[in-house]
Design a protein around this motif. Sequence first.
Motif, PDB file in Angstrom:
ATOM      1  N   UNK A 141       0.853  -1.189   0.000  1.00 44.72           N
ATOM      2  CA  UNK A 141       0.000   0.000   0.000  1.00 44.72           C
ATOM      3  C   UNK A 141       0.889   1.239   0.000  1.00 44.72           C
ATOM      4  N   UNK A 142       0.707   2.092  -1.023  1.00 45.00           N
ATOM      5  CA  UNK A 142       1.400   3.387  -1.063  1.00 45.00           C
ATOM      6  C   UNK A 142       0.435   4.486  -0.652  1.00 45.00           C
ATOM      7  N   UNK A 143       0.941   5.436   0.146  1.00 44.35           N
ATOM      8  CA  UNK A 143       0.189   6.631   0.529  1.00 44.35           C
ATOM      9  C   UNK A 143       1.068   7.823   0.188  1.00 44.35           C
ATOM     10  N   UNK A 144       0.691   8.561  -0.860  1.00 46.20           N
ATOM     11  CA  UNK A 144       1.545   9.576  -1.440  1.00 46.20           C
ATOM     12  C   UNK A 144       1.100  10.989  -1.045  1.00 46.20           C
ATOM     13  N   UNK A 145       2.088  11.897  -1.088  1.00 50.80           N
ATOM     14  CA  UNK A 145       1.828  13.337  -0.924  1.00 50.80           C
ATOM     15  C   UNK A 145       1.214  13.701   0.425  1.00 50.80           C
ATOM     16  N   UNK A 146       1.465  12.889   1.441  1.00 51.92           N
ATOM     17  CA  UNK A 146       1.070  13.272   2.792  1.00 51.92           C
ATOM     18  C   UNK A 146       2.010  12.577   3.787  1.00 51.92           C
ATOM     19  N   UNK A 161       4.254   7.346   2.722  1.00 54.21           N
ATOM     20  CA  UNK A 161       4.520   6.197   3.570  1.00 54.21           C
ATOM     21  C   UNK A 161       4.062   4.930   2.859  1.00 54.21           C
ATOM     22  N   UNK A 162       4.649   3.815   3.242  1.00 53.24           N
ATOM     23  CA  UNK A 162       4.304   2.515   2.674  1.00 53.24           C
ATOM     24  C   UNK A 162       3.968   1.546   3.801  1.00 53.24           C
ATOM     25  N   UNK A 163       2.867   0.808   3.653  1.00 51.55           N
ATOM     26  CA  UNK A 163       2.466  -0.201   4.629  1.00 51.55           C
ATOM     27  C   UNK A 163       2.049  -1.466   3.888  1.00 51.55           C
ATOM     28  N   UNK A 164       1.761  -2.507   4.643  1.00 49.44           N
ATOM     29  CA  UNK A 164       1.350  -3.785   4.060  1.00 49.44           C
ATOM     30  C   UNK A 164      -0.106  -4.075   4.395  1.00 49.44           C
ATOM     31  N   UNK A 165      -0.754  -4.774   3.482  1.00 45.93           N
ATOM     32  CA  UNK A 165      -2.037  -5.404   3.789  1.00 45.93           C
ATOM     33  C   UNK A 165      -1.856  -6.905   3.618  1.00 45.93           C
ATOM     34  N   UNK A 166      -2.348  -7.650   4.604  1.00 43.02           N
ATOM     35  CA  UNK A 166      -2.223  -9.102   4.583  1.00 43.02           C
ATOM     36  C   UNK A 166      -3.614  -9.726   4.674  1.00 43.02           C
ATOM     37  N   UNK A 167      -3.805 -10.801   3.900  1.00 44.50           N
ATOM     38  CA  UNK A 167      -5.103 -11.472   3.839  1.00 44.50           C
ATOM     39  C   UNK A 167      -5.162 -12.525   4.939  1.00 44.50           C
ATOM     40  N   UNK A 168      -5.891 -12.203   6.001  1.00 49.38           N
ATOM     41  CA  UNK A 168      -5.971 -13.083   7.168  1.00 49.38           C
ATOM     42  C   UNK A 168      -7.444 -13.276   7.538  1.00 49.38           C
ATOM     43  N   UNK A 202      -2.121  10.120  -4.563  1.00 51.81           N
ATOM     44  CA  UNK A 202      -2.962   8.921  -4.593  1.00 51.81           C
ATOM     45  C   UNK A 202      -2.559   7.956  -3.487  1.00 51.81           C
ATOM     46  N   UNK A 203      -3.402   6.961  -3.284  1.00 47.84           N
ATOM     47  CA  UNK A 203      -3.101   5.972  -2.259  1.00 47.84           C
ATOM     48  C   UNK A 203      -3.830   4.680  -2.583  1.00 47.84           C
ATOM     49  N   UNK A 204      -3.318   3.584  -1.995  1.00 48.95           N
ATOM     50  CA  UNK A 204      -3.959   2.294  -2.182  1.00 48.95           C
ATOM     51  C   UNK A 204      -2.978   1.215  -2.592  1.00 48.95           C
ATOM     52  N   UNK A 205      -3.487   0.024  -2.911  1.00 48.10           N
ATOM     53  CA  UNK A 205      -2.618  -1.070  -3.356  1.00 48.10           C
ATOM     54  C   UNK A 205      -1.979  -0.703  -4.691  1.00 48.10           C
ATOM     55  N   UNK A 238      10.346  13.592  -4.174  1.00 47.50           N
ATOM     56  CA  UNK A 238       9.183  13.707  -3.300  1.00 47.50           C
ATOM     57  C   UNK A 238       8.379  14.978  -3.538  1.00 47.50           C
ATOM     58  N   UNK A 239       8.975  15.994  -4.169  1.00 48.03           N
ATOM     59  CA  UNK A 239       8.243  17.233  -4.432  1.00 48.03           C
ATOM     60  C   UNK A 239       7.239  17.064  -5.556  1.00 48.03           C
ATOM     61  N   UNK A 240       7.562  16.276  -6.555  1.00 50.99           N
ATOM     62  CA  UNK A 240       6.682  16.051  -7.696  1.00 50.99           C
ATOM     63  C   UNK A 240       6.485  14.544  -7.869  1.00 50.99           C
ATOM     64  N   UNK A 241       5.845  13.941  -6.887  1.00 45.88           N
ATOM     65  CA  UNK A 241       5.688  12.492  -6.872  1.00 45.88           C
ATOM     66  C   UNK A 241       4.883  12.038  -8.085  1.00 45.88           C
ATOM     67  N   UNK A 242       5.399  11.003  -8.762  1.00 48.39           N
ATOM     68  CA  UNK A 242       4.731  10.450  -9.922  1.00 48.39           C
ATOM     69  C   UNK A 242       5.189  11.024 -11.237  1.00 48.39           C
TER      70      UNK A 242
END
Length: 530
Positions: free
Chosen positions: A289-294, A300-307, A381-384, A412-416
């Motif tokens: 999961x990417x969370x951009x421009x904040x 920041x980057x985090x994980x999602x796990x299927x449990x 943007x954000x999400x998987x 990081x100033x012009x992400x994407x």
Amino acid sequence: MDKHKTKFISVCLILIATICIVVGENSPVFSYSEINEQTKKMANKSRDESVNTHLIQTNTNYSNEEQTLNVFSKSIIDGLIEVTPPSYFVLGFDKEIYLDKIDIHLENKLKLPIQYTIDDVDFYGTKISEIVNFSSSKERLTIDLKNYNSAYIKISLNIVDSQLIQTGLKLKKIKVYGKPTSPYEEEIFLKSKGNFLSGNDIDNPLTIFRAPIQKSVYNLSNEIIGNDSNLSDHEKVIKYIDYMKSYKIGFASNALAINTIREKIGQCGSFTNTLIALAKSQGINGRVIYMMNYPENAGHTVAELWINGKWRMYDPTYGVYYTNTPNNFKNPNILSFNELKNGGGRDKNISRVITNQIRLDEGKPLSYKFINLEIYEKSNPSGPIGPNNIFIYPLKMDAVTKNVITKVDFSLKNQGAEYIGVAFINSNHSWTFSSLVKDKVYKFVITPGLLGTEKGLEDEFKISVESLSGMKIIGAKEKAFNKIQGTFEALEIKFVAKDTQAKLLISHPYIDDKFHYLMIDKYELIETER
């Protein structure tokens, strides 16, 4: 592998490592349980002998910076060196070690009080944290480092009183004592050859980076879990997060799981990749999961796990998850990224669990912005991420104050802005142009760089343009970059400004599992004629 693709994968691994700012095929699989006690003793002896100390940097006249010496065998500095404080020595080790002690021998005829500082640093000598700081006029010192784990250290010497005459000071010896941080980890890496899942395996959640999960990572995942067959998937995940608790924040050689584990350093992207690789080794599917421009100019980057039949969000950098059952340590009800994005974390019954308070506090105040609910709700943007998940990056350009953006402005100033197309992120752009003059004609010029493709379309890259507000596009809305003599030419998008601010959407037709992307060198906004 296509040379453009190779370059892109290197770029994407760097992006993964830096997004969070506050970093033989046919051999048999090695089974850790097969090591008997005698082998363990031999392995320990081998490790002590193989951990080498390197002199990386110094501002003294010591000339032999390339020497490599064994920990426990010889001194890294041996011989009289004229020292004019402030002086420093950056030492590096083959692998991260527990530092036991350092012996320093000075010739200090005037008995000058010397200020000693030993810092934990990265490869470039940049300070991560201070280990010890004290003063002494003794000529022979043994400094106890209390098994501090590090891969690089900086030893600095300075005069306590700058008014004192700085003569008669010579360094005779520096000797380091230590041992590897992980007793059997290196044997797993040495004997577990090949991949558990290749970089192109559709069952590999890291195939979006074309990154393999090695057999050594698979075997290490089993070793971390141990023999407890009653562990829930959540308990396994927490064990993996805890295993990375002591890793430094910084830059590993790349963001692959195996490098993060071996070098014990990384950032949010590499920690996430490592957690997903370890979890997949236990049959737990995951996604990045990417969370951009904040916060601004960060992300920041985090994980999602299927449990247990749903996605659950875990932040391996700070050991964070959100739940309404915080006292259930076996199978808590953990919120997904989408639940957090849609405000589910605001429920009064939701608690935030933090399992790595030390790392969180070391990075404050910025680190707290990476774990608060606002980052899930406001990042864009954000999400998987992945080739099939469309990201539309908001980008800005001012016709008066900033009408040119080049590669040095990306990051990081012009992400994407780095590329358009489909790769580990399906990248599209939403540009906002400001300081326009109504009814004037402008051209937005995109200068491309390298093309990367898995489709075999070496001569093709197409985009679509659409006015979102404040402009009328001149000409066709479907456009293609022209390739002449092996190089893609710049593409112009002309429009008439209908307001002082206008918005332009740039998308592409490449939406599937095969990479096809165009790296960008420069963007320009120029007033022109029809």
